[in-house]
Design a protein around this motif. Structure first.
Motif, PDB file in Angstrom:
ATOM      1  N   THR A 296      14.065 -34.227  -0.474  1.00  0.00           N
ATOM      2  CA  THR A 296      15.340 -33.528  -0.670  1.00  0.00           C
ATOM      3  C   THR A 296      15.221 -32.013  -0.674  1.00  0.00           C
ATOM      4  N   GLY A 297      14.036 -31.473  -0.910  1.00  0.00           N
ATOM      5  CA  GLY A 297      13.896 -30.032  -1.046  1.00  0.00           C
ATOM      6  C   GLY A 297      14.568 -29.479  -2.287  1.00  0.00           C
ATOM      7  N   GLY A 298      14.914 -30.359  -3.237  1.00  0.00           N
ATOM      8  CA  GLY A 298      15.605 -29.935  -4.453  1.00  0.00           C
ATOM      9  C   GLY A 298      17.103 -30.131  -4.393  1.00  0.00           C
ATOM     10  N   GLY A 299      17.653 -30.456  -3.237  1.00  0.00           N
ATOM     11  CA  GLY A 299      19.096 -30.632  -3.085  1.00  0.00           C
ATOM     12  C   GLY A 299      19.516 -32.073  -3.296  1.00  0.00           C
ATOM     13  N   PRO A 300      20.771 -32.394  -3.002  1.00  0.00           N
ATOM     14  CA  PRO A 300      21.832 -31.447  -2.653  1.00  0.00           C
ATOM     15  C   PRO A 300      22.401 -30.749  -3.891  1.00  0.00           C
ATOM     16  N   PHE A 301      22.735 -29.492  -3.715  1.00  0.00           N
ATOM     17  CA  PHE A 301      23.294 -28.674  -4.795  1.00  0.00           C
ATOM     18  C   PHE A 301      22.387 -28.681  -6.027  1.00  0.00           C
ATOM     19  N   PHE A 302      21.053 -28.643  -5.801  1.00  0.00           N
ATOM     20  CA  PHE A 302      20.050 -28.556  -6.858  1.00  0.00           C
ATOM     21  C   PHE A 302      20.063 -29.777  -7.782  1.00  0.00           C
ATOM     22  N   ALA A 303      20.622 -30.892  -7.331  1.00  0.00           N
ATOM     23  CA  ALA A 303      20.699 -32.082  -8.170  1.00  0.00           C
ATOM     24  C   ALA A 303      19.342 -32.738  -8.368  1.00  0.00           C
ATOM     25  N   SER A 304      18.396 -32.514  -7.459  1.00  0.00           N
ATOM     26  CA  SER A 304      17.048 -33.070  -7.601  1.00  0.00           C
ATOM     27  C   SER A 304      16.004 -31.968  -7.738  1.00  0.00           C
ATOM     28  N   ASP A 305      16.438 -30.772  -8.039  1.00  0.00           N
ATOM     29  CA  ASP A 305      15.515 -29.644  -8.174  1.00  0.00           C
ATOM     30  C   ASP A 305      14.657 -29.825  -9.415  1.00  0.00           C
TER      31      ASP A 305
ATOM     32  N   PHE B  72      22.196 -42.100  -0.372  1.00  0.00           N
ATOM     33  CA  PHE B  72      21.272 -42.161  -1.494  1.00  0.00           C
ATOM     34  C   PHE B  72      20.616 -40.809  -1.766  1.00  0.00           C
ATOM     35  N   LEU B  73      20.292 -40.080  -0.708  1.00  0.00           N
ATOM     36  CA  LEU B  73      19.653 -38.775  -0.873  1.00  0.00           C
ATOM     37  C   LEU B  73      20.619 -37.621  -0.632  1.00  0.00           C
ATOM     38  N   GLY B  74      21.839 -37.914  -0.293  1.00  0.00           N
ATOM     39  CA  GLY B  74      22.807 -36.859  -0.012  1.00  0.00           C
ATOM     40  C   GLY B  74      23.905 -36.738  -1.043  1.00  0.00           C
ATOM     41  N   ASP B  75      23.897 -37.615  -2.044  1.00  0.00           N
ATOM     42  CA  ASP B  75      24.919 -37.598  -3.089  1.00  0.00           C
ATOM     43  C   ASP B  75      24.302 -37.049  -4.373  1.00  0.00           C
ATOM     44  N   PRO B  76      24.869 -35.996  -4.951  1.00  0.00           N
ATOM     45  CA  PRO B  76      24.286 -35.439  -6.195  1.00  0.00           C
ATOM     46  C   PRO B  76      24.229 -36.434  -7.343  1.00  0.00           C
TER      47      PRO B  76
END
Length: 329
Positions: free
Chosen positions: A261-270, A174-178
């Motif tokens: 998430t810190g904005g990740g993964p791959f800035f998907a939640s930035d 849930f938090l690791g998939d963009p």
């Protein structure tokens, strides 16, 4: 006394001119305790909010990593860099999606719950209010750590049977998939900040006179009619304030995203605030190495602040129009 004299005696004379305003120092002296109570808040706001805004505006014209004094003057280059940075526009788009999805759902849920909890016949309403408001006052750090562990375990437990049935071809993250991380953060955000809007709506509902509901019920109005003709007009002014507060607060989301998430993964939640944090303090581990750049971060903050200022101005205009319409009515 003759009747004519009584009649003349009852006729009021010309209205007395309104009293002239007292000098400013007299009004301050008359309300001295009010200003004394507001003084600590004003000092702290000026020191930690107003001053940093103007101080950071000066940093926007320098290429500075935060060490020593800024000396490398670059003019408007930082603003040009922000305007050309795809990561900034990606963060702004994510913040917009977060706001557009979260605000309507949250306000509808908060209003529905407020209508239920405002019922005087409901037993234990105080307990339910505390339960719904509890996530809003719980530490985001604790919430983030607990939810990360829960979602990781739940994803692993749910992935095994779904994979066996052939419904998915990879484990759920849930938090690791963009593709799912931003929607997961939105759902958590709705739950986490629902209590604020719930309390706002409850306060607004309690300002509506009960006589209006009783009169509407005597006229034969049902629940829907009373909601439409009594509740909605009564909440119009406070509803506009709640709407704009929810929009501005959602656009400024930071701590929830940073912990989860810190904005990740791959800035998907930035979002914008995590982008600014990364530019100001640097970051390693998001796919790129970001060196600290206070000037660029200040330029991005200033640009984002202008957007929030426009929204605040829109709020003031909307409130003024509603107030003028109410006075005409």
């Amino acid at each position: 006394m003759p009747t004519t004299q009584l009649t003349r005696a009852r006729v009021p004379g010309p209205a007395a001119p309104p009293p002239r305003g007292r000098p400013l120092w007299r009004r301050v002296r008359a309300n001295g305790w009010s200003y004394a109570y507001l003084l600590p808040f004003a000092v702290l706001t000026g020191a930690f909010t107003v001053y940093p805004i103007f101080a950071s505006l000066g940093y926007t014209f320098y290429d500075w990593d935060g060490i020593g004094e800024p000396t490398d003057f670059v003019g408007l280059a930082n603003f040009q860099a922000v305007a050309a940075d795809g990561y900034f526009w990606n963060s702004l788009a994510n913040a917009a999606v977060y706001t557009i999805v979260l605000v309507p759902i949250q306000l509808v849920l908060a209003l529905a719950l407020a209508l239920v909890l405002n019922d005087p016949k409901l037993r234990g309403s105080t307990f339910y209010r505390a339960i719904y408001f509890l996530p809003a006052v719980t530490s985001i750090a604790i919430v983030g750590i607990v939810l990360k562990l829960m979602l990781a375990n739940f994803g692993d437990a749910l992935s095994e049977p779904l994979t066996g049935l052939g419904l998915i071809d990879r484990p759920l993250q849930f938090l690791g998939d963009p593709d799912t991380v931003l929607w997961t953060v939105i759902v958590i955000g709705i739950w986490n900040t629902l209590g604020y809007n719930l309390i706002y709506f409850l306060a607004g509902l309690q300002t509506i006179p009960k006589d209006l509901y009783e009169a509407a019920q005597l006229d034969g109005a049902g629940r829907i009619a009373r909601f439409r003709h009594v509740t909605v007009p009564g909440l119009r002014n406070v509803g506009v304030v709640i709407l704009f507060l929810a929009i501005i607060g959602s656009l400024q989301v930071f701590d929830l995203v940073m912990v989860l998430t810190g904005g990740g993964p791959f800035f998907a939640s930035d979002v914008v605030n995590t982008y600014v944090y990364r530019q100001a303090f640097g970051q390693v581990g998001t796919g790129t190495v970001t060196e600290p750049d206070i000037g660029l971060a200040s330029a991005a903050s200033f640009f984002f602040g202008l957007l929030l200022l426009v929204l605040t101005a829109g709020q003031l205009l909307a409130i003024r129009k509603l107030r003028a319409r109410k006075e005409r009515a």
